[in-house]
Design an enzyme around this catalytic site. Structure first.
Site, mmCIF file in Angstrom:
data_model
loop_
_atom_site.group_PDB
_atom_site.id
_atom_site.type_symbol
_atom_site.label_atom_id
_atom_site.label_comp_id
_atom_site.label_asym_id
_atom_site.label_seq_id
_atom_site.Cartn_x
_atom_site.Cartn_y
_atom_site.Cartn_z
ATOM 1 C CG HIS A 1 -5.758 5.951 4.841
ATOM 2 N ND1 HIS A 1 -5.083 6.337 3.713
ATOM 3 C CD2 HIS A 1 -5.921 4.606 4.736
ATOM 4 C CE1 HIS A 1 -4.859 5.281 2.944
ATOM 5 N NE2 HIS A 1 -5.367 4.215 3.536
ATOM 6 C CG ASN B 1 -2.036 3.251 4.568
ATOM 7 O OD1 ASN B 1 -1.973 3.928 3.547
ATOM 8 N ND2 ASN B 1 -2.560 2.044 4.589
ATOM 9 C CB CYS C 1 -5.897 9.265 -0.345
ATOM 10 S SG CYS C 1 -7.217 10.149 -1.125
ATOM 11 C CG ASP D 1 -2.178 0.755 1.085
ATOM 12 O OD1 ASP D 1 -2.324 1.479 0.077
ATOM 13 O OD2 ASP D 1 -3.038 0.669 1.971
#
Lengths: 312, 312
Positions: free
Chosen positions: A205, A245, A236, A13
């Site tokens: 997040h 995150n 994001c 991620d």
């Protein structure tokens, strides 16, 4: 005191949106270092098309070269049957499949409507049956940055459909940091009532600073599994300049301070976290790696001893 | 839904450790902008020696020039009787006095033992009696970066001594971000049992990422007053690179999202927060000013509309 399990997602991620490609050697070394820290799971990479996510184009090589530590599950993200076949060839311990509970976010992120995602993921689950467990990560469960509210019933409806297909685990994702603690409390209550037999994981997040408050609310509600990303990497595209995150080490530090058992060797994890800025060439959001643990004390300034003597 | 009161400390706690002197005009303009946001209190400045804190050497001028908005209390920090006299001449609505519950921290920060601090502050309280209320801020209540643990009974002992002198309020400060939520819960319980008649304020730092989790724990325990610093300015010399005070706007955003009433005009506050980086010449830790509120939505990417049409 609760036993709380962490799934470290930084190499998937986090690295997938790094501006530069992280060399394969560095990825392998980082996963190997994380393997010695006590994580329940490590999401190593993603078997997506190298064109879609070039940063993770070395998925096979990374999975082939990492050292497998007993007790750690090495999970991977797979978007479709082709990815699942590659993941199984690479001896992944678990397949993590993803779709959004928001139609607009699914269209934006996966380029297809939710129903088509679901149909494709059903085939992945069928392929994995009897071989490895499947976890489904549902995105935007606490709100969509384009649609706004995502009704809790909509989240539960998609979760039900995957539960009916036999997934082992369900990860409820706050993809863009829209969750707040009261919402987390309500969601966790609904999930625990309904999915007592599944591995329930929360994925937060820290986009708006609420990451650890949401972890606290989830733990208060009985959740014992979390995704975290070393250094707080990830994030994001809709919130430039914002955190990504939750930082694994910050969350683990808080929970350990509160008396919970995360199974993590925190000093070792902090040493790994402190290697990230040099590896990536930029600062990372995690705080504890900078400030030290609450038990890491400092010497008193020079003048204090003298002052004490003069007062004695 | 609880009414929660915020005390904005950025122009005192934040600016006192800024690397550059913030021009008086800018300080006045910032306090005036904050006055329109709905704060219960604003800690405007500190009447310390200009040699000790040169960044706040313009205390009289700032206090003389700010616009006083009815309903907002303009409080100031005073270290001693001389400071209190200056504060009273400047028509402060409240005097905020400070000492540490840790002997080592008091020696390092105030250059005197706690007993001498207490004696001096007792004189300040006597001077203020019948004129303005006094609030005492007790530092290092959740741990000292040099001594480590500060026993809760030690915090309560100092609080008792000030309560006996007739202070109106008590601020329990986590000066270097060492508090964790379980500790906050226990502290809040002890405080509410003992000091039901006092204004109880909690002052948190986000040094290790736990700031808003601690706010949540305090609100759950019934606390309804918090210090916050715009942008998360402030901090501690013992944790270089780490965040400072909790960001007012991030804490307020979370509590408002949870349905609490902070009395704050959040869009207005965010506009003020967004002016800080240009004012100070550096980035600030607050997240919501960067990411937007959870209700601030984004348009879907260009391709999504087309995708929807092709599927219809």
């Amino acid at each position: 005191m609760t036993r709380i399990f962490f799934n470290e997602v930084v190499t998937r991620d986090g690295f997938q949106i790094e501006p530069g490609f992280v060399p394969t050697d560095d990825k392998v070394a980082l996963v190997d270092a994380l393997s010695d820290c006590g994580f329940a799971k490590i999401e190593v990479t993603s078997f997506t098309s190298p064109k879609a996510i070039p940063m993770l184009r070395d998925a096979e090589e990374v999975m082939g070269r990492i050292r497998r530590v007993p007790g750690v599950e090495y999970t991977v993200l797979v978007p479709n049957v082709r990815g699942a076949e590659r993941a199984l060839e690479s001896r992944a311990d678990e397949l993590n499949i993803v779709m959004s509970t928001s139609e607009t976010h699914n269209l934006a992120n996966l380029r297809m409507p939710r129903e088509r995602s679901f149909a494709g993921l059903r085939d992945v689950i069928a392929l994995a049956a009897g071989r490895v467990p499947v976890n489904v990560s549902l995105s935007t469960c606490f709100g969509c940055p384009m649609e706004g509210d995502v009704p809790r019933d909509e989240v539960l409806r998609w979760a039900d459909r995957f539960a009916a297909l036999g997934v082992r685990g369900l990860t409820i994702c706050d993809t863009t940091g829209m969750a707040h603690p009261a919402q987390v409390q309500a969601m966790v209550q609904a999930l625990r009532d309904r999915f007592a037999g599944l591995q329930l994981t929360l994925h937060f997040h820290n986009t708006r600073g609420m990451g650890l408050a949401n972890v606290l609310a989830a733990v208060q509600g009985g959740i014992d599994r979390f995704d975290g990303s070393l250094g707080g990497l990830g994030g994001c595209p809709y919130a430039p300049g914002a955190s990504g995150n939750i930082s694994s080490e910050d969350a683990i530090h808080m929970l350990e301070a509160m008396g919970h058992d995360t199974g993590i060797d925190l000093p070792r994890l902090l040493a790994v976290a402190r290697s990230l800025p040099a590896l990536l060439g930029h600062d990372v959001p995690g705080q504890v790696a900078k400030a030290g643990r609450i038990t890491d004390l400092h010497p008193a300034p020079e003048g204090v001893a003298e002052l004490r003597r003069s007062l004695a």
